[in-house]
Design a protein around this motif. Structure first.
Motif, PDB file in Angstrom:
ATOM      1  N   ALA A  20      31.685-105.131  49.399  1.00 35.90           N
ATOM      2  CA  ALA A  20      30.562-104.444  48.721  1.00 35.90           C
ATOM      3  C   ALA A  20      30.930-103.855  47.513  1.00 35.90           C
ATOM      4  CB  ALA A  20      30.243-103.466  49.945  1.00 35.90           C
ATOM      5  N   ASP A  22      29.310-101.163  45.892  1.00 33.72           N
ATOM      6  CA  ASP A  22      28.792 -99.842  45.572  1.00 33.72           C
ATOM      7  C   ASP A  22      29.087 -99.063  46.890  1.00 33.72           C
ATOM      8  OD1 ASP A  22      27.114-100.892  43.457  1.00 33.72           O
ATOM      9  OD2 ASP A  22      25.531-101.143  44.847  1.00 33.72           O
ATOM     10  N   ARG A  24      29.499 -97.596  50.290  1.00 32.45           N
ATOM     11  CA  ARG A  24      28.921 -97.711  51.672  1.00 32.45           C
ATOM     12  C   ARG A  24      27.899 -98.596  51.863  1.00 32.45           C
ATOM     13  NH1 ARG A  24      27.863 -92.289  54.735  1.00 32.45           N
ATOM     14  NH2 ARG A  24      27.344 -93.689  56.315  1.00 32.45           N
ATOM     15  N   VAL A  25      27.578 -99.282  52.857  1.00 30.24           N
ATOM     16  CA  VAL A  25      26.429-100.023  53.358  1.00 30.24           C
ATOM     17  C   VAL A  25      25.600 -99.572  54.281  1.00 30.24           C
ATOM     18  CG1 VAL A  25      25.886-102.294  54.272  1.00 30.24           C
ATOM     19  CG2 VAL A  25      28.008-101.927  52.971  1.00 30.24           C
ATOM     20  N   LEU A  27      23.174 -98.887  57.100  1.00 28.53           N
ATOM     21  CA  LEU A  27      22.933 -99.812  58.285  1.00 28.53           C
ATOM     22  C   LEU A  27      21.917 -99.073  59.157  1.00 28.53           C
ATOM     23  CD1 LEU A  27      26.447-101.141  59.020  1.00 28.53           C
ATOM     24  CD2 LEU A  27      24.494-102.091  58.143  1.00 28.53           C
ATOM     25  N   VAL A  35      21.015-104.217  57.817  1.00 25.60           N
ATOM     26  CA  VAL A  35      21.270-103.548  56.531  1.00 25.60           C
ATOM     27  C   VAL A  35      19.679-103.056  56.187  1.00 25.60           C
ATOM     28  CG1 VAL A  35      21.741-103.860  54.264  1.00 25.60           C
ATOM     29  CG2 VAL A  35      23.045-105.196  55.716  1.00 25.60           C
ATOM     30  N   SER A  37      19.135-101.581  53.057  1.00 22.12           N
ATOM     31  CA  SER A  37      18.507-101.611  51.777  1.00 22.12           C
ATOM     32  C   SER A  37      19.568-102.657  51.065  1.00 22.12           C
ATOM     33  CB  SER A  37      18.822-100.446  51.054  1.00 22.12           C
ATOM     34  OG  SER A  37      20.373 -99.866  51.017  1.00 22.12           O
ATOM     35  N   MET A  39      21.914-104.604  48.636  1.00 20.89           N
ATOM     36  CA  MET A  39      23.439-104.386  48.445  1.00 20.89           C
ATOM     37  C   MET A  39      23.958-105.534  47.475  1.00 20.89           C
ATOM     38  SD  MET A  39      25.126-105.122  52.108  1.00 20.89           S
ATOM     39  CE  MET A  39      26.791-105.335  51.712  1.00 20.89           C
ATOM     40  N   ARG A  40      25.081-104.987  46.669  1.00 21.20           N
ATOM     41  CA  ARG A  40      25.756-105.993  45.826  1.00 21.20           C
ATOM     42  C   ARG A  40      26.868-106.273  46.674  1.00 21.20           C
ATOM     43  NH1 ARG A  40      26.439-104.228  40.070  1.00 21.20           N
ATOM     44  NH2 ARG A  40      27.338-102.342  41.000  1.00 21.20           N
ATOM     45  N   LEU A  41      27.325-107.469  46.317  1.00 19.07           N
ATOM     46  CA  LEU A  41      28.640-107.923  46.699  1.00 19.07           C
ATOM     47  C   LEU A  41      29.397-108.661  45.813  1.00 19.07           C
ATOM     48  CD1 LEU A  41      27.352-109.745  50.134  1.00 19.07           C
ATOM     49  CD2 LEU A  41      28.353-107.258  49.687  1.00 19.07           C
TER      50      LEU A  41
END
Length: 72
Positions: A20, A22, A24-25, A27, A35, A37, A39-41
């Protein structure tokens, strides 16, 4: 369709490292984690440097049942 998605995800996670970007992810709680929202990976190939994608475990020449020639 679900089996193909599971197999595809398993192959990607075998050959690539996913992180990840950014932090925190977010959940949501339920029977399974979801998820909540976008998220960028960051995705990087596993394996030795310079070998490129697909160089991780489980890759290499296909197995062959063809007998090897013998000398003599």
């Amino acid at each position: 369709m679900l089996k193909e998605a599971v197999l595809t995800l398993a192959v990607l996670l075998r050959d690539f490292e996913v992180e990840a970007v950014d932090g925190r992810v977010a959940l949501g709680q339920g029977i399974t984690l979801q998820v909540t929202s976008p998220m960028r990976l960051r995705v990087r190939p596993r394996g030795a440097v310079g070998q490129g994608p697909g160089a991780g475990p489980g890759t290499g020449p296909a197995h062959s049942n063809t007998p090897k020639p013998t000398s003599g």
